[in-house]
Design a protein around this motif. Structure first.
Motif, PDB file in Angstrom:
ATOM      1  N   GLY A   1      24.291  26.105  30.898  1.00 52.15           N
ATOM      2  CA  GLY A   1      24.291  24.385  29.904  1.00 52.15           C
ATOM      3  C   GLY A   1      23.189  23.419  29.756  1.00 52.15           C
ATOM      4  O   GLY A   1      22.108  23.738  30.790  1.00 52.15           O
ATOM      5  N   ALA A   2      23.010  23.195  28.526  1.00 50.35           N
ATOM      6  CA  ALA A   2      22.086  22.519  27.553  1.00 50.35           C
ATOM      7  C   ALA A   2      21.627  21.391  27.112  1.00 50.35           C
ATOM      8  O   ALA A   2      23.457  21.177  26.564  1.00 50.35           O
ATOM      9  CB  ALA A   2      21.067  23.087  27.416  1.00 50.35           C
ATOM     10  N   PHE A   3      21.511  20.960  26.563  1.00 52.14           N
ATOM     11  CA  PHE A   3      21.218  19.508  25.415  1.00 52.14           C
ATOM     12  C   PHE A   3      21.346  19.999  24.148  1.00 52.14           C
ATOM     13  O   PHE A   3      21.283  21.184  23.421  1.00 52.14           O
ATOM     14  CB  PHE A   3      20.086  18.697  25.797  1.00 52.14           C
ATOM     15  N   ASN A   4      22.464  19.734  22.661  1.00 53.17           N
ATOM     16  CA  ASN A   4      23.241  20.030  22.565  1.00 53.17           C
ATOM     17  C   ASN A   4      22.406  20.570  21.341  1.00 53.17           C
ATOM     18  O   ASN A   4      22.125  21.134  20.704  1.00 53.17           O
ATOM     19  CB  ASN A   4      23.933  19.690  21.504  1.00 53.17           C
ATOM     20  N   GLY A   5      21.253  19.824  21.205  1.00 49.96           N
ATOM     21  CA  GLY A   5      19.988  20.354  20.581  1.00 49.96           C
ATOM     22  C   GLY A   5      19.269  21.491  20.767  1.00 49.96           C
ATOM     23  O   GLY A   5      18.467  21.907  20.083  1.00 49.96           O
ATOM     24  N   ALA A   6      18.483  21.966  21.865  1.00 50.15           N
ATOM     25  CA  ALA A   6      18.055  22.827  22.707  1.00 50.15           C
ATOM     26  C   ALA A   6      18.948  23.906  22.331  1.00 50.15           C
ATOM     27  O   ALA A   6      18.455  25.279  21.826  1.00 50.15           O
ATOM     28  CB  ALA A   6      18.048  22.730  23.929  1.00 50.15           C
ATOM     29  N   ILE A   7      20.569  23.790  22.194  1.00 51.62           N
ATOM     30  CA  ILE A   7      21.561  24.927  21.908  1.00 51.62           C
ATOM     31  C   ILE A   7      21.077  25.599  20.671  1.00 51.62           C
ATOM     32  O   ILE A   7      21.206  26.376  19.832  1.00 51.62           O
ATOM     33  CB  ILE A   7      23.114  24.537  21.992  1.00 51.62           C
ATOM     34  N   VAL A   8      21.569  24.151  19.722  1.00 50.68           N
ATOM     35  CA  VAL A   8      21.307  24.773  18.028  1.00 50.68           C
ATOM     36  C   VAL A   8      19.324  25.003  17.475  1.00 50.68           C
ATOM     37  O   VAL A   8      19.878  26.057  16.972  1.00 50.68           O
ATOM     38  CB  VAL A   8      21.181  22.825  17.407  1.00 50.68           C
TER      39      VAL A   8
ATOM     40  N   TRP B   1      22.039  16.544  15.675  1.00 49.53           N
ATOM     41  CA  TRP B   1      20.859  17.436  16.058  1.00 49.53           C
ATOM     42  C   TRP B   1      20.548  18.522  15.081  1.00 49.53           C
ATOM     43  O   TRP B   1      19.265  18.232  14.577  1.00 49.53           O
ATOM     44  CB  TRP B   1      20.860  17.993  17.140  1.00 49.53           C
ATOM     45  N   VAL B   2      21.722  19.348  14.367  1.00 51.89           N
ATOM     46  CA  VAL B   2      21.265  19.904  12.845  1.00 51.89           C
ATOM     47  C   VAL B   2      20.554  19.398  11.863  1.00 51.89           C
ATOM     48  O   VAL B   2      19.387  19.829  11.128  1.00 51.89           O
ATOM     49  CB  VAL B   2      22.538  21.081  11.879  1.00 51.89           C
ATOM     50  N   ASP B   3      20.386  18.100  11.252  1.00 55.43           N
ATOM     51  CA  ASP B   3      19.927  16.861  10.580  1.00 55.43           C
ATOM     52  C   ASP B   3      18.567  16.926  11.187  1.00 55.43           C
ATOM     53  O   ASP B   3      17.605  16.216  10.117  1.00 55.43           O
ATOM     54  CB  ASP B   3      20.559  16.000  10.631  1.00 55.43           C
ATOM     55  N   TRP B   4      17.900  16.558  12.173  1.00 50.98           N
ATOM     56  CA  TRP B   4      16.711  16.141  13.615  1.00 50.98           C
ATOM     57  C   TRP B   4      16.326  17.133  12.649  1.00 50.98           C
ATOM     58  O   TRP B   4      14.642  17.157  12.407  1.00 50.98           O
ATOM     59  CB  TRP B   4      17.173  15.551  14.386  1.00 50.98           C
ATOM     60  N   LEU B   5      16.309  18.128  13.965  1.00 49.23           N
ATOM     61  CA  LEU B   5      16.103  19.283  13.396  1.00 49.23           C
ATOM     62  C   LEU B   5      15.171  19.726  11.650  1.00 49.23           C
ATOM     63  O   LEU B   5      14.531  20.178  11.857  1.00 49.23           O
ATOM     64  CB  LEU B   5      16.452  20.813  13.373  1.00 49.23           C
ATOM     65  N   VAL B   6      16.646  19.886  10.288  1.00 49.24           N
ATOM     66  CA  VAL B   6      15.622  19.394   9.169  1.00 49.24           C
ATOM     67  C   VAL B   6      15.162  18.980   8.952  1.00 49.24           C
ATOM     68  O   VAL B   6      14.475  19.501   8.109  1.00 49.24           O
ATOM     69  CB  VAL B   6      17.746  19.363   8.719  1.00 49.24           C
ATOM     70  N   LYS B   7      14.954  17.316   9.408  1.00 43.37           N
ATOM     71  CA  LYS B   7      14.018  16.381   9.490  1.00 43.37           C
ATOM     72  C   LYS B   7      12.750  16.611   9.464  1.00 43.37           C
ATOM     73  O   LYS B   7      11.977  16.364   9.263  1.00 43.37           O
ATOM     74  CB  LYS B   7      14.541  15.327   9.750  1.00 43.37           C
ATOM     75  N   GLU B   8      12.971  17.789  11.156  1.00 42.22           N
ATOM     76  CA  GLU B   8      11.147  17.959  11.728  1.00 42.22           C
ATOM     77  C   GLU B   8      11.061  19.323  11.172  1.00 42.22           C
ATOM     78  O   GLU B   8       9.910  19.650  10.803  1.00 42.22           O
ATOM     79  CB  GLU B   8      11.876  18.297  12.873  1.00 42.22           C
TER      80      GLU B   8
END
Length: 347
Positions: free
Chosen positions: A97-104, A314-321
């Motif tokens: 298991g992991a944080f969903n952002g890390a999974i993305v 988190w998908v949106d966050w990684l796009v922003k990053e």
């Protein structure tokens, strides 16, 4: 990205490439096939990593009898979600298991995994704060420039939350890069803060509560303040495991979902007593003091059902990053609730 995070990200990418190459020749992933066949499942046991002084929901499910005839095989402990799910990719464990952002991030790197059930989250009782000493000169996000923040691991929940806080407070990417994240074992994080070895400490659960009892610290911000109530992490299985072991997959998810609901609906004192019994009986020479501070599952969806927003955020966050491109990942395609017995009820 600060130097530490950049190094960690590069290492993760290299390890992923290696793991994907090696997955075709990894060790046998179906132990005790004959024993499993007798029970109508494809496998007899599931290998996993645990957490010192804590009880995972699969462990609770096994103790409650929900997981039978499947059995769990403990191979060690971890404090890192990214490491835990990478062990799944390499075939060293069957679930992690992991944080969903890390999974993305791993899914963007083409890791062959699928999140199947939420296992932790944030609510009014279960959350993490980012603490400074009383009297600290740090009052705002801008005061964090050039400072050091202790986290349990890089590339996971706390790094995402910290960077989101800095973004929201108007810091530029160059300024954010000047905030250094330092990996510190959770059990020594408070001590590290009080010794002025870091400027901010990430604290949650018992570690937060015990630190607050001792006084002298206060939160600069919390993940609950930023995101509200949400499920934050998921258990994953490899796509190959799901394809080859659909019955075992369903059993694992169903049992874990039932265990989550048992913990959610059972009086807190009874849950804590059960956890203490499990920790003592498994004989890993662990202290049960921490479990007395357990308050809630923190999981938003009934039985660990995953909500689309828990990945789209988190998908949106990684796009922003700039980590992934717009449209590269569709949140709806990243996870499945197919095996969760509470899916129809939710519909």
């Amino acid at each position: 990205m600060n130097p530490i995070s950049k190094i960690a990200g590069t290492a993760m990418a290299l390890m992923l490439v290696s793991s994907l190459v090696l997955s075709g020749c990894s060790k046998d992933k179906t132990p005790s096939a004959s024993a499993a066949g007798q029970n109508g499942l494809e496998v007899a046991e599931l290998r996993y990593q645990g957490n010192v002084g804590a009880v995972t929901y699969p462990e609770l499910a096994e103790d409650l009898g929900y997981l039978a005839p499947l059995k769990l095989k403990f191979i060690g402990n971890t404090i890192s979600g990214p490491q835990d799910i990478q062990s799944v990719v390499t075939g060293d464990t069957d679930f992690g298991g992991a944080f969903n952002g890390a999974i993305v991030k791993l899914l963007a790197a083409k890791a062959p995994i699928t999140p199947v059930i939420s296992y932790y989250g944030v609510d009014d009782n279960t959350w993490s704060g980012y603490y400074v000493l009383d009297g600290s000169s740090i009052k705002t996000a801008r005061d964090l420039i050039g400072k050091r923040i202790a986290v349990n691991t890089l590339g996971a929940h706390h790094e995402f939350v910290i960077k989101e806080y800095l973004h929201r407070q108007g810091l530029t990417q160059d300024e954010i890069n000047q905030v250094t994240l330092v990996v510190v074992p959770p059990v020594t994080t408070e001590q590290t803060l009080r010794a002025n070895q870091v400027d901010v400490a990430t604290l949650g659960g018992i570690l937060r509560d015990k630190a607050l009892e001792r006084g002298g610290i206060h939160p600069l911000f919390t993940d609950k303040e930023l995101f509200g109530t949400f499920s934050a992490g998921s258990y994953v299985l490899t796509n190959e495991f799901i394809k080859n072991n659909p019955k075992a997959t369903r059993k694992f998810v169903e049992a874990t979902a039932k265990a989550i609901e048992w913990a959610r609906t059972t009086p807190r004192e009874e849950v804590v007593a059960r956890y203490e019994k499990i920790i003592k009986n498994r004989g890993r020479k662990e202290d049960t003091k921490a479990i007395k501070y357990w308050k809630s599952t923190g999981i938003a969806g009934k039985g660990g059902l995953i909500a689309e927003k828990e990945f789209s955020t988190w998908v949106d966050w990684l796009v922003k990053e700039g980590t992934i491109k717009q449209g590269e990942l569709n949140p709806k395609d990243l996870y499945t609730n197919e095996f969760n017995p509470y899916l129809n009820e939710a519909k």
